[in-house]
Structure formats: structure tokens, C-alpha cells
Design a protein around this motif. Structure first.
Motif, mmCIF file in Angstrom:
data_model
loop_
_atom_site.group_PDB
_atom_site.id
_atom_site.type_symbol
_atom_site.label_atom_id
_atom_site.label_comp_id
_atom_site.label_asym_id
_atom_site.label_seq_id
_atom_site.Cartn_x
_atom_site.Cartn_y
_atom_site.Cartn_z
ATOM 1 N N TRP A 243 -4.961 6.276 -1.838
ATOM 2 C CA TRP A 243 -4.078 5.131 -1.623
ATOM 3 C C TRP A 243 -4.196 4.144 -2.768
ATOM 4 O O TRP A 243 -5.278 3.934 -3.317
ATOM 5 C CB TRP A 243 -4.432 4.429 -0.311
ATOM 6 C CG TRP A 243 -4.074 5.228 0.900
ATOM 7 C CD1 TRP A 243 -4.883 6.117 1.558
ATOM 8 C CD2 TRP A 243 -2.825 5.225 1.585
ATOM 9 N NE1 TRP A 243 -4.199 6.671 2.620
ATOM 10 C CE2 TRP A 243 -2.937 6.136 2.662
ATOM 11 C CE3 TRP A 243 -1.626 4.529 1.410
ATOM 12 C CZ2 TRP A 243 -1.896 6.367 3.546
ATOM 13 C CZ3 TRP A 243 -0.575 4.763 2.283
ATOM 14 C CH2 TRP A 243 -0.719 5.674 3.341
ATOM 15 N N CYS A 244 -3.067 3.529 -3.087
ATOM 16 C CA CYS A 244 -3.017 2.487 -4.106
ATOM 17 C C CYS A 244 -2.353 1.248 -3.522
ATOM 18 O O CYS A 244 -1.621 1.317 -2.529
ATOM 19 C CB CYS A 244 -2.194 2.938 -5.316
ATOM 20 S SG CYS A 244 -2.859 4.358 -6.203
ATOM 21 N N ALA A 245 -2.606 0.114 -4.155
ATOM 22 C CA ALA A 245 -1.905 -1.123 -3.824
ATOM 23 C C ALA A 245 -1.428 -1.756 -5.121
ATOM 24 O O ALA A 245 -2.143 -1.745 -6.127
ATOM 25 C CB ALA A 245 -2.814 -2.096 -3.079
ATOM 26 N N LEU A 246 -0.220 -2.295 -5.092
ATOM 27 C CA LEU A 246 0.369 -2.933 -6.263
ATOM 28 C C LEU A 246 0.976 -4.263 -5.840
ATOM 29 O O LEU A 246 1.637 -4.336 -4.793
ATOM 30 C CB LEU A 246 1.441 -2.032 -6.877
ATOM 31 C CG LEU A 246 2.194 -2.564 -8.104
ATOM 32 C CD1 LEU A 246 1.259 -2.679 -9.298
ATOM 33 C CD2 LEU A 246 3.370 -1.646 -8.438
ATOM 34 N N THR A 247 0.754 -5.283 -6.644
ATOM 35 C CA THR A 247 1.324 -6.607 -6.378
ATOM 36 C C THR A 247 2.423 -6.897 -7.395
ATOM 37 O O THR A 247 2.201 -6.769 -8.606
ATOM 38 C CB THR A 247 0.242 -7.698 -6.468
ATOM 39 O OG1 THR A 247 -0.765 -7.438 -5.488
ATOM 40 C CG2 THR A 247 0.834 -9.077 -6.209
ATOM 41 N N LEU A 248 3.581 -7.303 -6.893
ATOM 42 C CA LEU A 248 4.703 -7.689 -7.756
ATOM 43 C C LEU A 248 5.117 -9.105 -7.364
ATOM 44 O O LEU A 248 6.158 -9.320 -6.759
ATOM 45 C CB LEU A 248 5.874 -6.715 -7.603
ATOM 46 C CG LEU A 248 5.608 -5.255 -7.971
ATOM 47 C CD1 LEU A 248 6.845 -4.400 -7.695
ATOM 48 C CD2 LEU A 248 5.182 -5.120 -9.445
ATOM 49 N N LEU B 189 0.854 -1.181 0.000
ATOM 50 C CA LEU B 189 0.000 0.000 0.000
ATOM 51 C C LEU B 189 0.893 1.234 0.000
ATOM 52 O O LEU B 189 1.866 1.299 0.753
ATOM 53 C CB LEU B 189 -0.877 0.015 1.252
ATOM 54 C CG LEU B 189 -2.213 -0.715 1.191
ATOM 55 C CD1 LEU B 189 -2.702 -1.044 2.602
ATOM 56 C CD2 LEU B 189 -3.255 0.141 0.462
ATOM 57 N N PHE B 190 0.560 2.212 -0.839
ATOM 58 C CA PHE B 190 1.370 3.438 -0.871
ATOM 59 C C PHE B 190 0.470 4.608 -1.265
ATOM 60 O O PHE B 190 -0.597 4.423 -1.865
ATOM 61 C CB PHE B 190 2.550 3.299 -1.830
ATOM 62 C CG PHE B 190 2.185 2.815 -3.207
ATOM 63 C CD1 PHE B 190 1.825 3.705 -4.214
ATOM 64 C CD2 PHE B 190 2.175 1.457 -3.503
ATOM 65 C CE1 PHE B 190 1.486 3.264 -5.479
ATOM 66 C CE2 PHE B 190 1.836 0.992 -4.763
ATOM 67 C CZ PHE B 190 1.491 1.904 -5.755
ATOM 68 N N ALA B 191 0.905 5.802 -0.924
ATOM 69 C CA ALA B 191 0.092 6.995 -1.116
ATOM 70 C C ALA B 191 0.364 7.635 -2.468
ATOM 71 O O ALA B 191 1.519 7.806 -2.870
ATOM 72 C CB ALA B 191 0.376 7.999 -0.005
ATOM 73 N N ALA B 192 -0.715 7.986 -3.159
ATOM 74 C CA ALA B 192 -0.645 8.859 -4.326
ATOM 75 C C ALA B 192 -1.038 10.272 -3.873
ATOM 76 O O ALA B 192 -1.254 10.506 -2.677
ATOM 77 C CB ALA B 192 -1.581 8.344 -5.415
ATOM 78 N N LYS B 193 -1.153 11.205 -4.798
ATOM 79 C CA LYS B 193 -1.469 12.585 -4.419
ATOM 80 C C LYS B 193 -2.827 12.693 -3.745
ATOM 81 O O LYS B 193 -3.011 13.507 -2.834
ATOM 82 C CB LYS B 193 -1.440 13.490 -5.661
ATOM 83 C CG LYS B 193 -0.050 13.809 -6.179
ATOM 84 C CD LYS B 193 -0.114 14.582 -7.492
ATOM 85 C CE LYS B 193 -0.748 15.946 -7.308
ATOM 86 N NZ LYS B 193 -0.704 16.728 -8.592
ATOM 87 N N ASP B 194 -3.792 11.871 -4.167
ATOM 88 C CA ASP B 194 -5.163 12.049 -3.699
ATOM 89 C C ASP B 194 -5.766 10.787 -3.097
ATOM 90 O O ASP B 194 -6.979 10.701 -2.928
ATOM 91 C CB ASP B 194 -6.042 12.523 -4.853
ATOM 92 C CG ASP B 194 -6.097 11.511 -6.007
ATOM 93 O OD1 ASP B 194 -5.206 10.638 -6.068
ATOM 94 O OD2 ASP B 194 -7.015 11.596 -6.834
#
Length: 394
Positions: free
Chosen positions: A88-93, A81-86
């Protein structure tokens, strides 16, 4: 169940140990999730006669692997989980191809610290822009809460019939990883004959991990290898099935003329389609795994941390089994669509309990399952089943 009992149940299940900051107390805010999962499990018991321990399904993998809470890093470690400007997003690698796509995502030649670079890049962009670019590259990404609650999609596509008891059902499981195979495993526990179909060139990805997990999801199934370029044997198997489970992207099977409208169906056949984000519009192309799909549905702990271990997967597998059982009770003949993010959104809508727990139990692994067969280990037995069923319907 009263509030105290719900919280005690959550703490005892091991799910509290998987939710919260790694340097803080366990988080009890999503305790209602387990209570609702128990209701769904009880419903499956009424419909199919199989007794299901919801705690085992939701916390079993973590107990098996010794996982614990890691805050904004998923318990399994592949999603963040990480913050964008407006927002939260989550990315799976989790796949080699995902990691290889990171330089293209960031428009950089070289990336030394992958996650630090992604987090720095995202802070300069809106969450929608982050997700759009990641999805353009086929990456499993989510914007927190982008998926709203929705009912399961059921569409009549064939003839209804009186369904025999589960011991008379043939289930063809084309799915892989967790949610779809769990649905197949629950139907096998109910007495159905379940055939796990894999490609020799591309077997279920969980075969490459902890074999205990693969056995947990697939023991008791017949293992069948299929050639997805020469589909004659697979078509014959699907034509004999009472239930089909698939979890590929919606167009993948249709391109090979293996979709639910391409294969002649037995009366009452139920075709279950498990997806990350549904089959409508652009969402049909979105890739989703358990942790990022949970974030898409808004199912996170207090302070925007991961809830449980890839929790959208077991919740969806359990819900899918209930939907199949409900469809069979109606006489089948249906296409049933269940999406990980949609199931997560339904659970996220449950009331939260803003409580930090002073202690909790560690998750416990499931009982040891008998070894599942190798790819294609039961091709002969499956071929015999197809012959017998084909003769019986002539």
C-alpha cells in the motif's frame, strides 16, 4: 486504564468517528494511541506546568471543520491510500505544484481523473517504485510501514546552563503548518515568549485556509516578518533565542548559513528540527505531511484505512514539546530531531484492539482562540526584545 475504559475514551474523543470505512462502523483498533498521547501530555505537564488535553490536540481540527471518516481518503481529503503490486502507498496532493506534477508522475500528457489514473498506474508497479518516482518529483508519498520505531535524536552542540522558568524563555518559531507551530503553541501556554517568523513572500500556508486553525496554532505568539535573502535581522533574533523550532528540509537553512551550527548560540539553546522522515541519507529529502507520514509509520486503522485526521502532525507536535522540555531540564545546548513518520511508527507499535464500535461521539473543535497577528505585525516589539537581550549578554 483497562481495555474497556481505553475503548470508551477513544469513542468519546471523536477519534473513532475519524477512523474506519465511511459506509461501516467506527474503528476502535487504534484506541491505545489516545491513551499513550494522554501519558505524553501528562509528562509535558510535569515538565512545564502546562495542562494539555490530548483529545483537543488530536481531534480539534476535525471538530473545527466538521470532518468525518472517509476510509482510504483522508479526513481532510488531500491524501489517498491505494494499492501497488506488493503493498500500500499513500500520496498527498494538497498543493498546486503537487497536482501539476501528476502528469510527469504518470508519464502522461493529460490526466482527466487524477486519482483514478494514479490508482490504475500504481497497480502495475511495486510500492517502492511508486514511491521512488513520486519522491523524484518532490511529492509527499509513503509506503505503508516503511518507517520503523526509533528514539528521538538528541545531539549536544552547545554549552549547557541553568534554564530560567518558561516565562524567561524566548522561543523563535520558524516552522509552519501544524506539528512545529503546535510545539510552539504549547511552549507559549507554558509561559514562554514565542516569536512566529514568516517570510512576507511565503507566509505559513495555513494562513490561506480556515483562520480558526491558524489562530489555534499561533495565537499568543509575536508575529515577525523576515527577509530570508537579507538575513541580518533574522540572525540577530536567532542569536538571542533560548529555543528555535524549524520544520524546513534539513539543508534549507544551512544554504543561507542559518542552521544550528551557523548562528552563535546562547548557552543552553535548544534547536528543534521537525521533519517528515528524519535527516539521514535519502530520507532527508523526503517530503511528509500528517496523513502520508502516518502511513509511512504504519499508523492506519483496520482494513488499511486512515487513522484520525493527519494524526502524525498533532502527535509529533506534542512529542516535540516534551522533547524540548526534557532538553531544557538537562540544561539544553542540544539539537533535537523529531520526525513525523518516526513518531507515527512508535504509536503504531502499540497493541491494537480489533473492535468495531456501535457508536461514537463526533469530534469537538477546540476553544476559540484569540486572533493571531498578521505577518510582521509585531516586528517593532521583536526588535526591542533583540536589543534588550543583546545588551544583556554584552
Amino acid at each position: 486504564m483497562n481495555g474497556t475504559a481505553v475503548m470508551d475514551d477513544w469513542a468519546a474523543s471523536g477519534l473513532a468517528a475519524l477512523t474506519g470505512r465511511p459506509d461501516g462502523p467506527p474503528d476502535g483498533s487504534r484506541a491505545a494511541v489516545l491513551s499513550e498521547a494522554r501519558v505524553v501530555a501528562d509528562r509535558l505537564g510535569v515538565l512545564s506546568g502546562v495542562r494539555v488535553d490530548a483529545t483537543e490536540l488530536l481531534a480539534g481540527r476535525a471538530g473545527m471543520r466538521g470532518l468525518t471518516r472517509r476510509g482510504r481518503i483522508s479526513a481532510g481529503g488531500a491524501t489517498r491510500l491505494f494499492a501497488a503490486k506488493d503493498g500500500w502507498c499513500a500520496l498527498t496532493l494538497s498543493r498546486a505544484d503537487d497536482l501539476a506534477a501528476v502528469p510527469a508522475l504518470l508519464e502522461a500528457d493529460d490526466v482527466d481523473d487524477v486519482w483514478a489514473a494514479i490508482e490504475a498506474w500504481a497497480t502495475l508497479r511495486e510500492a517502492g517504485e511508486v514511491a521512488d518516482r513520486a519522491r523524484l518529483l518532490g511529492l509527499p508519498v509513503a509506503v505503508l510501514g516503511e518507517t520503523k520505531t526509533s528514539p528521538t535524536v538528541c545531539r549536544q552542540i552547545g554549552q549547557r546552563t541553568d534554564i530560567p522558568d518558561y516565562a524567561g524563555l524566548l522561543v523563535v518559531d520558524l516552522s509552519s503548518m501544524w506539528a512545529g507551530p503546535l510545539c510552539g503553541q504549547l511552549l507559549a501556554r507554558a509561559g514562554a515568549t514565542v516569536v512566529k517568523v514568516e517570510s512576507l513572500s511565503r507566509p505559513d500556508g495555513t494562513r490561506g485556509g480556515d483562520p480558526r486553525f491558524f489562530d489555534w496554532m499561533n495565537s499568543g505568539k509575536l508575529c515577525f516578518s523576515a527577509d530570508f535573502d537579507d538575513t541580518s535581522a533574522l540572525r540577530a533574533l536567532l542569536a538571542c533565542a533560548d529555543v528555535v523550532i524549524e520544520s524546513s528540509r534539513p539543508a534549507a537553512l544551512e544554504r543561507r548559513a542559518l542552521g544550528p551550527l551557523d548562528i552563535p548560540a546562547r548557552d543552553g539553546r535548544v534547536w528543534l528540527r521537525v521533519t517528515g522522515h528524519g535527516t539521514g541519507g535519502d530520507r532527508a529529502t523526503w517530503v511528509g505531511f500528517g496523513d502520508d507520514a502516518a502511513v509511512s509509520g504504519g499508523l492506519v486503522g483496520a482494513g488499511t484505512v486512515f487513522c484520525g485526521d493527519a494524526i502524525a502532525d498533532p502527535l509529533t507536535g506534542l512529542q516535540a514539546a516534551v522533547e524540548v522540555a526534557e532538553s531544557l531540564r538537562r540544561g539544553g545546548g542540544e539539537l533535537v530531531e523529531v520526525a513525523l513518520a518516526g513518531v507515527a511508527a512508535n504509536y503504531a507499535a502499540l497493541p491494537t484492539i480489533p473492535t468495531e464500535l456501535s457508536s461514537c461521539a463526533a469530534p469537538v473543535g477546540p476553544p476559540t482562540a484569540p486572533p493571531a497577528g498578521g505577518v510582521g505585525a509585531d516586528n517593532g516589539r521583536v526588535a526591542q526584545i533583540v536589543r534588550e537581550r543583546s545588551t544583556a549578554t554584552c
